[in-house]
Design a protein around this motif. Structure first.
Motif, PDB file in Angstrom:
ATOM      1  N   ALA A 223     -18.713   0.932   5.193  1.00 35.09           N
ATOM      2  CA  ALA A 223     -17.947   0.202   6.204  1.00 35.09           C
ATOM      3  C   ALA A 223     -16.547  -0.104   5.701  1.00 35.09           C
ATOM      4  O   ALA A 223     -15.563   0.008   6.443  1.00 35.09           O
ATOM      5  N   LEU A 224     -16.457  -0.458   4.407  1.00 31.06           N
ATOM      6  CA  LEU A 224     -15.136  -0.748   3.844  1.00 31.06           C
ATOM      7  C   LEU A 224     -14.269   0.510   3.849  1.00 31.06           C
ATOM      8  O   LEU A 224     -13.097   0.472   4.251  1.00 31.06           O
ATOM      9  N   ALA A 225     -14.865   1.634   3.437  1.00 29.30           N
ATOM     10  CA  ALA A 225     -14.106   2.881   3.408  1.00 29.30           C
ATOM     11  C   ALA A 225     -13.595   3.216   4.814  1.00 29.30           C
ATOM     12  O   ALA A 225     -12.419   3.570   5.001  1.00 29.30           O
ATOM     13  N   MET A 226     -14.479   3.035   5.818  1.00 28.03           N
ATOM     14  CA  MET A 226     -14.062   3.356   7.185  1.00 28.03           C
ATOM     15  C   MET A 226     -12.960   2.423   7.653  1.00 28.03           C
ATOM     16  O   MET A 226     -12.033   2.835   8.352  1.00 28.03           O
TER      17      MET A 226
ATOM     18  N   ALA B 248      -7.387  -4.082  13.246  1.00 29.91           N
ATOM     19  CA  ALA B 248      -7.645  -3.244  12.073  1.00 29.91           C
ATOM     20  C   ALA B 248      -7.595  -4.115  10.816  1.00 29.91           C
ATOM     21  O   ALA B 248      -8.395  -3.949   9.890  1.00 29.91           O
ATOM     22  N   PHE B 249      -6.689  -5.075  10.813  1.00 25.43           N
ATOM     23  CA  PHE B 249      -6.536  -5.988   9.681  1.00 25.43           C
ATOM     24  C   PHE B 249      -7.758  -6.899   9.573  1.00 25.43           C
ATOM     25  O   PHE B 249      -8.309  -7.097   8.483  1.00 25.43           O
TER      26      PHE B 249
ATOM     27  N   LEU C  55      -7.363   1.402   9.263  1.00 26.96           N
ATOM     28  CA  LEU C  55      -6.093   0.683   9.145  1.00 26.96           C
ATOM     29  C   LEU C  55      -4.972   1.646   8.814  1.00 26.96           C
ATOM     30  O   LEU C  55      -3.882   1.587   9.413  1.00 26.96           O
ATOM     31  N   SER C  56      -5.240   2.596   7.898  1.00 22.69           N
ATOM     32  CA  SER C  56      -4.144   3.500   7.521  1.00 22.69           C
ATOM     33  C   SER C  56      -3.770   4.382   8.711  1.00 22.69           C
ATOM     34  O   SER C  56      -2.600   4.687   8.917  1.00 22.69           O
ATOM     35  N   ARG C  57      -4.788   4.760   9.529  1.00 25.22           N
ATOM     36  CA  ARG C  57      -4.464   5.589  10.683  1.00 25.22           C
ATOM     37  C   ARG C  57      -3.659   4.795  11.712  1.00 25.22           C
ATOM     38  O   ARG C  57      -2.722   5.311  12.323  1.00 25.22           O
ATOM     39  N   VAL C  58      -4.035   3.518  11.905  1.00 19.40           N
ATOM     40  CA  VAL C  58      -3.310   2.693  12.871  1.00 19.40           C
ATOM     41  C   VAL C  58      -1.863   2.498  12.417  1.00 19.40           C
ATOM     42  O   VAL C  58      -0.927   2.585  13.219  1.00 19.40           O
ATOM     43  N   LEU C  59      -1.681   2.272  11.100  1.00 25.34           N
ATOM     44  CA  LEU C  59      -0.320   2.046  10.606  1.00 25.34           C
ATOM     45  C   LEU C  59       0.514   3.315  10.733  1.00 25.34           C
ATOM     46  O   LEU C  59       1.722   3.269  10.922  1.00 25.34           O
ATOM     47  N   ARG C  60      -0.155   4.475  10.635  1.00 25.58           N
ATOM     48  CA  ARG C  60       0.561   5.744  10.695  1.00 25.58           C
ATOM     49  C   ARG C  60       0.832   6.174  12.134  1.00 25.58           C
ATOM     50  O   ARG C  60       1.937   6.562  12.486  1.00 25.58           O
TER      51      ARG C  60
ATOM     52  N   GLY D 219       3.410  -7.406   5.585  1.00 24.43           N
ATOM     53  CA  GLY D 219       3.858  -6.273   6.398  1.00 24.43           C
ATOM     54  C   GLY D 219       2.982  -6.084   7.625  1.00 24.43           C
ATOM     55  O   GLY D 219       3.474  -6.028   8.757  1.00 24.43           O
ATOM     56  N   VAL D 220       1.663  -6.035   7.398  1.00 31.67           N
ATOM     57  CA  VAL D 220       0.749  -5.829   8.519  1.00 31.67           C
ATOM     58  C   VAL D 220       0.791  -7.027   9.458  1.00 31.67           C
ATOM     59  O   VAL D 220       0.828  -6.881  10.680  1.00 31.67           O
ATOM     60  N   ALA D 221       0.793  -8.234   8.879  1.00 27.38           N
ATOM     61  CA  ALA D 221       0.755  -9.439   9.711  1.00 27.38           C
ATOM     62  C   ALA D 221       1.989  -9.521  10.603  1.00 27.38           C
ATOM     63  O   ALA D 221       1.908  -9.898  11.767  1.00 27.38           O
ATOM     64  N   ARG D 222       3.147  -9.123  10.043  1.00 28.38           N
ATOM     65  CA  ARG D 222       4.368  -9.206  10.842  1.00 28.38           C
ATOM     66  C   ARG D 222       4.311  -8.230  12.021  1.00 28.38           C
ATOM     67  O   ARG D 222       4.658  -8.564  13.150  1.00 28.38           O
ATOM     68  N   ARG D 223       3.821  -7.005  11.704  1.00 30.44           N
ATOM     69  CA  ARG D 223       3.664  -6.024  12.785  1.00 30.44           C
ATOM     70  C   ARG D 223       2.737  -6.544  13.861  1.00 30.44           C
ATOM     71  O   ARG D 223       2.993  -6.424  15.053  1.00 30.44           O
ATOM     72  N   ALA D 224       1.612  -7.137  13.388  1.00 30.48           N
ATOM     73  CA  ALA D 224       0.619  -7.648  14.326  1.00 30.48           C
ATOM     74  C   ALA D 224       1.232  -8.759  15.178  1.00 30.48           C
ATOM     75  O   ALA D 224       1.036  -8.802  16.399  1.00 30.48           O
ATOM     76  N   ALA D 225       2.004  -9.642  14.526  1.00 27.20           N
ATOM     77  CA  ALA D 225       2.590 -10.771  15.253  1.00 27.20           C
ATOM     78  C   ALA D 225       3.570 -10.285  16.312  1.00 27.20           C
ATOM     79  O   ALA D 225       3.552 -10.735  17.456  1.00 27.20           O
ATOM     80  N   VAL D 226       4.401  -9.320  15.921  1.00 33.14           N
ATOM     81  CA  VAL D 226       5.386  -8.798  16.874  1.00 33.14           C
ATOM     82  C   VAL D 226       4.675  -8.150  18.053  1.00 33.14           C
ATOM     83  O   VAL D 226       5.040  -8.332  19.215  1.00 33.14           O
TER      84      VAL D 226
END
Lengths: 118, 493
Positions: free
Chosen positions: B41-44, B80-81, B49-54, B479-486
């Motif tokens: 589950a962790l690997a997935m 994803a986070f 998350l990496s796919r969403v960020l990309r 980085g992720v949190a800021r993207r999520a917040a925006v």
């Protein structure tokens, strides 16, 4: 106010408040579960009522039928009923264990007993 | 391609493994399967998350039924986070669970324990991943029902009453959420969150929508234990088995915070929740009261597990404060704190579990002199405590830094000061433990205490290490949190 037309919703509110009051006011754990059940039942009726369409029939495709009830809320509430059954079963199972451990199902008598490892 | 089905596998794999655990019967085998599952589950979740960020948000139609009718799994930067947090904590706690569970739970119940644990993991992941409002309720109940079972497995008989209390409160909370969802369906005729977000604005301040909003807010607040709806939490955390407390403290309330975020900002939209209903006038005071009152109550606890439970309530206050401010910086602070607090509090509860294993009690007086006999455990506790306080170079500092910044952006010196006062209160309750563990001598005639086994120390240190690491390198979390917040505030993905 359209009281007869909204009859179901009045029942929902009465049941909801009754159940909620029983959960809050009763110290007997079994009665709490009963109250919780009444509370959940009110939501079942809420969902079922909203799916009903006046003059509509059961949602089965057949010649001549154009108006039918919305089946989706009914299906949703089947799931919620299952969840309610599971909750009740788990709650009652816990009450059995509580009765074994404390010798009572009255909340105030349980709280009066000493805490064994706080 | 199997990779296309990643969102479904994220849920299906733990869901299928749970009954298999029960079928395996032998505790050790069930543990092995649960461990493999949680790592998968962790690997997935990392891949997701990496796919969403990309590539941006992923939409997955379950069973190929197109979105507004079928159930949609929708993964964006926010969930994803959250999925990563839940999966990571699960994967760290399972190696730890083996010794701890063997010590605290009778052997016949082990396979059932791991089955319930995986179901809880499934439920929490499901709540985070789903884009369908009713599906969210179902997963919420899966996670709740299994967590009632997990809490009731605690050693003392009070675990039963604590769990029952949580069952009553949790069911009321979940039923409120389902009422809210039903009312939303009544006005819009859809359950898909993205679709709801499109259809709700024309209704404006329609009374049904307002009532739905109220039910959802109160229901989610019960689940996340926002002051004054928090009464179930201290007992549940105190009496649950150590591994369960660690897991629930790090994940369950965080997922409930996510539900609140999702409904406020995605479904209703920040304009409706904050500008029309001025919800921040409710959330910010409650959050501040939670921080101050619960931190103060924590100071007076003799059971350290209960002390940390009250401290959790205070930390939830910080998250809600960030959300209530509803500015990009405030939301970033709230979301970063979600992650940082999961690591810190998870690590602290695991360290306490090591104490429970070796000493048999987590009361303050039984921790005398433990700084010498269990140096690694207690040092982990101290580092975790520093992060809780928000000392620089710990993760807690990062959250508080953004929170204070968000308060100052709105020229609210009072809020900034209150955040700092909350930190000072944390200094007091952490110091009480440090003083007893390091400055008091070992009680005369006490049984010899050894350091906790490595299988428990390593997971503890992984979480504590993370709460230090993410205090230094914040590129991932902030980085992720800021993207999520925006994104939540409506500025693209």
């Amino acid at each position: 106010m359209d009281v007869p037309g909204l009859f179901n919703y009045w029942i929902v509110i009465v049941l909801m408040m009754t159940g909620f009051y029983v959960v809050i006011s009763r110290g007997n754990l079994i009665k709490k579960v009963v109250g919780l059940n009444i509370f959940q039942t009110s939501v079942f009726i809420l969902y079922i009522s909203m799916g009903k369409i006046f003059g509509g029939t059961a949602p089965i495709v057949a010649p001549g039928i154009t108006v039918y009830s919305n089946p989706l809320p009914h299906v949703l509430i089947l799931t919620a009923i299952v969840v309610g059954v599971a909750t009740t079963a788990l709650g009652l199972a816990m009450i059995v264990r509580i009765k074994e451990a404390f010798g009572t199902v009255e909340e105030d008598e349980i709280l009066a007993q000493p805490d064994d490892d706080a | 391609m199997i990779a296309d089905h990643l969102p479904a596998l994220q849920i299906v794999v733990p869901l299928i493994s749970a009954p298999l655990c029960l079928l395996l019967r032998r505790g050790a085998l069930a543990w092995g399967l649960a461990l493999l599952t949680s790592w998968a589950a962790l690997a997935m979740s990392i891949l997701l998350l990496s796919r969403v960020l990309r590539e941006g948000p992923i939409s997955y139609a379950l069973g190929d039924w197109a979105a507004p009718w079928g159930i949609e799994y929708r993964v964006d930067a926010v969930n994803a986070f959250v999925i990563l947090i839940v999966a990571a904590v699960g994967a760290v706690i399972l190696p730890y669970a083996r010794r701890s569970v063997a010590h605290e739970i009778p052997a016949v119940q082990h396979s059932a324990f791991y089955a319930a644990f995986l179901l809880c993991l499934t439920g929490l992941l499901g709540v985070s991943i789903t884009g369908d409002a009713f599906n969210l309720f179902v997963f919420l109940e899966i996670s709740s029902l299994s967590s009632y079972v997990l809490i009731a497995l605690g050693r003392s008989r009070q675990a039963l009453t604590a769990s029952f209390q949580y069952l009553v409160m949790g069911t009321i909370g979940a039923t409120f959420i389902v009422i809210g969802i039903g009312l939303l369906y009544m006005v819009t005729g859809t359950l898909n969150m993205a679709d709801l977000a499109l259809r709700l604005p024309p209704f404006g301040e329609n009374r049904t929508v307002l009532v739905a909003f109220a039910f959802l807010t109160v229901g989610a607040s019960l689940k996340l234990a926002l002051f004054p709806l928090h009464f179930w939490l201290p007992n549940a955390y105190t009496y649950a088995p150590s591994a369960v407390t660690g897991f629930l403290a790090a994940t369950a309330t965080k997922v409930a915070v996510y539900i609140l975020l999702r409904f406020f900002f995605t479904v209703f939209g920040s304009e409706f929740a904050i500008e029309t209903l001025t919800l921040h006038y409710l959330l910010v005071p409650l959050a501040v009261i939670a921080v101050l009152v619960c931190s103060t109550v924590a100071i007076f606890q003799d059971n350290i597990k209960r002390m940390l439970a009250y401290s959790s309530l205070a930390q939830i206050g910080y998250m809600i404060l960030g959300i209530g401010l509803a500015t990009p910086t405030g939301l970033t602070a709230g979301i970063v704190h979600l992650f940082n607090h999961a690591m810190t509090k998870g690590g602290l509860f695991l360290a306490l579990g090591c104490v429970a294993l070796r000493v048999g009690s987590v009361k303050l007086e039984s921790m005398q002199g433990l700084g010498r006999t269990m140096p690694w455990t207690m040092f982990a506790f101290v580092l975790g405590g520093l992060s809780l306080i928000g000392v620089p170079l710990t993760a807690g500092f990062i959250s508080k830094w953004y929170l204070v910044q968000a308060a100052l952006e709105q020229d609210s010196w009072l809020l900034a000061a209150l955040v700092l006062i909350g930190s000072l209160l944390a200094v007091i309750y952490i110091w009480r433990v440090v003083e007893v563990a390091y400055l008091r001598p070992l009680p005369a005639g006490a049984a010899a205490v050894r350091e906790a086994p490595l299988s428990m120390l390593i997971p503890t240190w992984v979480l504590i290490g993370a709460s230090i690491y993410f205090g230094i390198d914040t590129s991932l979390t902030v980085g992720v949190a800021r993207r999520a917040a925006v994104m939540l505030l409506g500025g693209g993905s």
